[in-house]
Design a protein around this motif. Structure first.
Motif, mmCIF file in Angstrom:
data_model
loop_
_atom_site.group_PDB
_atom_site.id
_atom_site.type_symbol
_atom_site.label_atom_id
_atom_site.label_comp_id
_atom_site.label_asym_id
_atom_site.label_seq_id
_atom_site.Cartn_x
_atom_site.Cartn_y
_atom_site.Cartn_z
ATOM 1 N N SER A 1 -31.123 -37.183 -6.493
ATOM 2 C CA SER A 1 -29.833 -36.680 -5.296
ATOM 3 C C SER A 1 -30.586 -35.299 -4.319
ATOM 4 C CB SER A 1 -28.869 -36.755 -5.478
ATOM 5 O OG SER A 1 -27.801 -35.564 -4.668
ATOM 6 N N ARG A 2 -31.435 -34.483 -5.414
ATOM 7 C CA ARG A 2 -31.688 -33.633 -5.446
ATOM 8 C C ARG A 2 -33.025 -33.905 -4.120
ATOM 9 N NH1 ARG A 2 -30.532 -28.179 -5.900
ATOM 10 N NH2 ARG A 2 -33.250 -27.519 -5.723
ATOM 11 N N GLU B 1 -34.272 -37.001 -2.134
ATOM 12 C CA GLU B 1 -33.046 -36.978 -0.909
ATOM 13 C C GLU B 1 -33.089 -36.216 0.065
ATOM 14 O OE1 GLU B 1 -31.122 -40.549 -2.312
ATOM 15 O OE2 GLU B 1 -32.802 -41.558 -3.275
ATOM 16 N N HIS B 2 -32.202 -35.334 -0.842
ATOM 17 C CA HIS B 2 -31.913 -34.029 0.067
ATOM 18 C C HIS B 2 -32.987 -33.312 0.526
ATOM 19 C CE1 HIS B 2 -28.521 -31.280 2.030
ATOM 20 N NE2 HIS B 2 -29.781 -31.164 1.092
ATOM 21 N N ARG B 3 -33.670 -32.758 -0.079
ATOM 22 C CA ARG B 3 -34.770 -31.893 0.827
ATOM 23 C C ARG B 3 -36.205 -33.346 1.780
ATOM 24 N NH1 ARG B 3 -35.919 -30.483 -4.757
ATOM 25 N NH2 ARG B 3 -37.235 -31.429 -4.925
ATOM 26 N N ARG B 4 -35.948 -34.461 1.055
ATOM 27 C CA ARG B 4 -36.752 -34.975 1.837
ATOM 28 C C ARG B 4 -35.523 -34.810 3.509
ATOM 29 N NH1 ARG B 4 -37.626 -37.551 -2.521
ATOM 30 N NH2 ARG B 4 -36.370 -39.244 -1.925
ATOM 31 N N TRP B 5 -34.445 -35.918 3.525
ATOM 32 C CA TRP B 5 -33.797 -35.370 4.469
ATOM 33 C C TRP B 5 -33.246 -34.230 5.122
ATOM 34 C CZ3 TRP B 5 -29.486 -33.102 6.223
ATOM 35 C CH2 TRP B 5 -28.855 -33.073 7.122
ATOM 36 N N LEU B 6 -33.748 -32.660 4.402
ATOM 37 C CA LEU B 6 -33.343 -32.316 5.379
ATOM 38 C C LEU B 6 -35.387 -31.946 6.099
ATOM 39 C CD1 LEU B 6 -31.882 -29.168 5.697
ATOM 40 C CD2 LEU B 6 -32.636 -28.567 3.198
ATOM 41 N N ARG B 7 -36.085 -31.911 5.331
ATOM 42 C CA ARG B 7 -37.143 -31.766 6.272
ATOM 43 C C ARG B 7 -37.289 -32.952 7.591
ATOM 44 N NH1 ARG B 7 -42.299 -34.044 6.001
ATOM 45 N NH2 ARG B 7 -43.939 -32.307 5.857
ATOM 46 N N ASP B 8 -36.663 -33.933 7.463
ATOM 47 C CA ASP B 8 -36.964 -34.797 8.303
ATOM 48 C C ASP B 8 -36.214 -34.075 9.371
ATOM 49 O OD1 ASP B 8 -38.642 -36.672 6.887
ATOM 50 O OD2 ASP B 8 -36.858 -37.833 6.229
ATOM 51 N N GLN B 9 -35.156 -33.534 9.313
ATOM 52 C CA GLN B 9 -33.902 -33.325 9.936
ATOM 53 C C GLN B 9 -35.079 -32.315 10.707
ATOM 54 O OE1 GLN B 9 -31.475 -35.010 11.401
ATOM 55 N NE2 GLN B 9 -31.996 -36.138 9.984
ATOM 56 N N LYS B 10 -35.180 -31.451 10.078
ATOM 57 C CA LYS B 10 -35.663 -29.887 10.758
ATOM 58 C C LYS B 10 -37.382 -29.982 11.275
ATOM 59 C CE LYS B 10 -34.772 -26.828 7.262
ATOM 60 N NZ LYS B 10 -35.565 -26.260 5.885
#
Length: 134
Positions: A26-27, A29-38
């Protein structure tokens, strides 16, 4: 009794391992999502800012092909990108994003290119450092 206790301990360890694995996944996936959003916000902002800069500092050829609705679209795109940056990024990156946006709007002549390019370089360097892609 010993077999039951061993079975219970084994089940508890297995369950703990599953929970730990799910938490780690989960962590990640969250890091990847955050990176993609940035990255998406930055790409939107840089694209719109560059168009605004070129319009403001460009010559007659830009003005002849320019549609008034485009500026509103670019401004909206720039603000959406800045909103993502302001919501998700660190203060240093936010400051560089603001400097880049301001340099794009201040452009009056091709001589203003240096300030805009330097602001863009500072913004991208800060973002790359933040997302770990230096």
């Amino acid at each position: 009794m010993g077999n039951v206790l061993a079975g219970l301990i084994g089940a508890l360890l297995g369950f703990s391992g599953a929970l730990l694995g799910a938490w780690i996944q989960s962590r990640g996936e969250h890091r990847r999502w955050l990176r993609d959003q940035k990255l998406a916000g930055a790409a939107e902002m840089v694209s719109a800012g560059t168009n605004i800069y070129e319009l403001r500092s460009g010559g007659r050829e830009w003005l002849e092909s320019f549609e008034p609705g485009e500026l509103r679209e670019w401004q909206s795109q720039l603000q959406k990108g800045r909103a993502v940056i302001h919501l998700l990024c660190a203060q240093e990156t936010r400051d560089h994003a603001d400097s880049f946006a301001q340099a794009c709007w201040r452009a009056k002549t091709p001589d203003d290119e240096h300030a805009a390019v330097m602001a863009l370089r500072a913004f991208t360097a800060s973002l790359r450092k933040e997302i770990g892609s230096e």
